[in-house]
Design an enzyme around this catalytic site. Sequence first.
Site, PDB file in Angstrom:
ATOM      1  N   HIS A   1       0.834  -1.207   0.000  1.00 41.31           N
ATOM      2  CA  HIS A   1       0.000   0.000   0.000  1.00 41.31           C
ATOM      3  C   HIS A   1       0.868   1.255   0.000  1.00 41.31           C
ATOM      4  CE1 HIS A   1      -2.806   2.856   2.270  1.00 41.31           C
ATOM      5  NE2 HIS A   1      -3.445   2.584   1.151  1.00 41.31           N
TER       6      HIS A   1
ATOM      7  N   HIS B   1      -1.540  10.791  -2.679  1.00 41.62           N
ATOM      8  CA  HIS B   1      -2.871  10.443  -2.178  1.00 41.62           C
ATOM      9  C   HIS B   1      -3.756  11.667  -1.973  1.00 41.62           C
ATOM     10  CE1 HIS B   1      -5.909   9.546   0.939  1.00 41.62           C
ATOM     11  NE2 HIS B   1      -5.962   8.354   0.349  1.00 41.62           N
TER      12      HIS B   1
END
Length: 268
Positions: A11, A53
């Site tokens: 991740h 992100h």
Amino acid sequence: MKAVRPQVVAHRGASHENAEHTLRAYVAALDAGAEGLECDVRLTADGHLVCVHDRDLRRTSSSRTLVSNSELADLDALDFHSWKNPWADLDDEAPGPDERLDRVLTLRTLLETVADYDRRVEIAIETKHPTRYSGLVERRLVEQLRHFGWDRAGSPVRVMSFSRIALQRVERLAPDLRLVMLIEHARHWPMLRRLIGPDWLVGPGIKELAEHPRLGPRITAAGHGMHVWTVNTEAHLDLCLELGVQAVITDRPAYVLDLLDHRDGVAG
């Protein structure tokens, strides 16, 4: 019956120990043996897809700059590394900053890294929405994948989003790419199951699966495989194994791989 071993996907790279979305984090994940890499992509003002992100950079570079308002050169001048270990200057064993490993990471560079690697590595790419550029994000993404020949069946890439419309755009542009419908809340599933494609994968969060025990079985009963985020503890990994998920997305790929190897050894 022995549980099926899920694919371990890093991740934002090996982001537990390294600054997320840096090449350093992804190299660490590959060195640990991760079978897949996950990244989020946003489009810069001059049309580059970068692995970031948040819509702004306050958390990862101490800048209030919006990615969508910035050109790649602007982002390239920022420090994306120091926030993870602000005391690094006092740690003689901490690695020094490396311009190649710790700067803003373009999707192109990440794809090249995977293409050059000596084993197959899959990539789960999440397009972030809402964004001022709307469907241009998916068009640019498919253009880049086409350059690598990764827009067709057998591609190591799958595209993920919390936006069903975004995934439908990808489906029109590259019908053979695997798609993952991310789910933030269990209550959304009854509606989504009627709207998503029959061969789409589903990406619930591990906390939702733990708090809503019927969610996982309902997803699999509807014929969808699950790619679950973000699995960082042994208890959560055990739940994924019980549910037969196909992939676990984790900040700690080395740790999760060790847990799985131990289980394989015990089962053997």
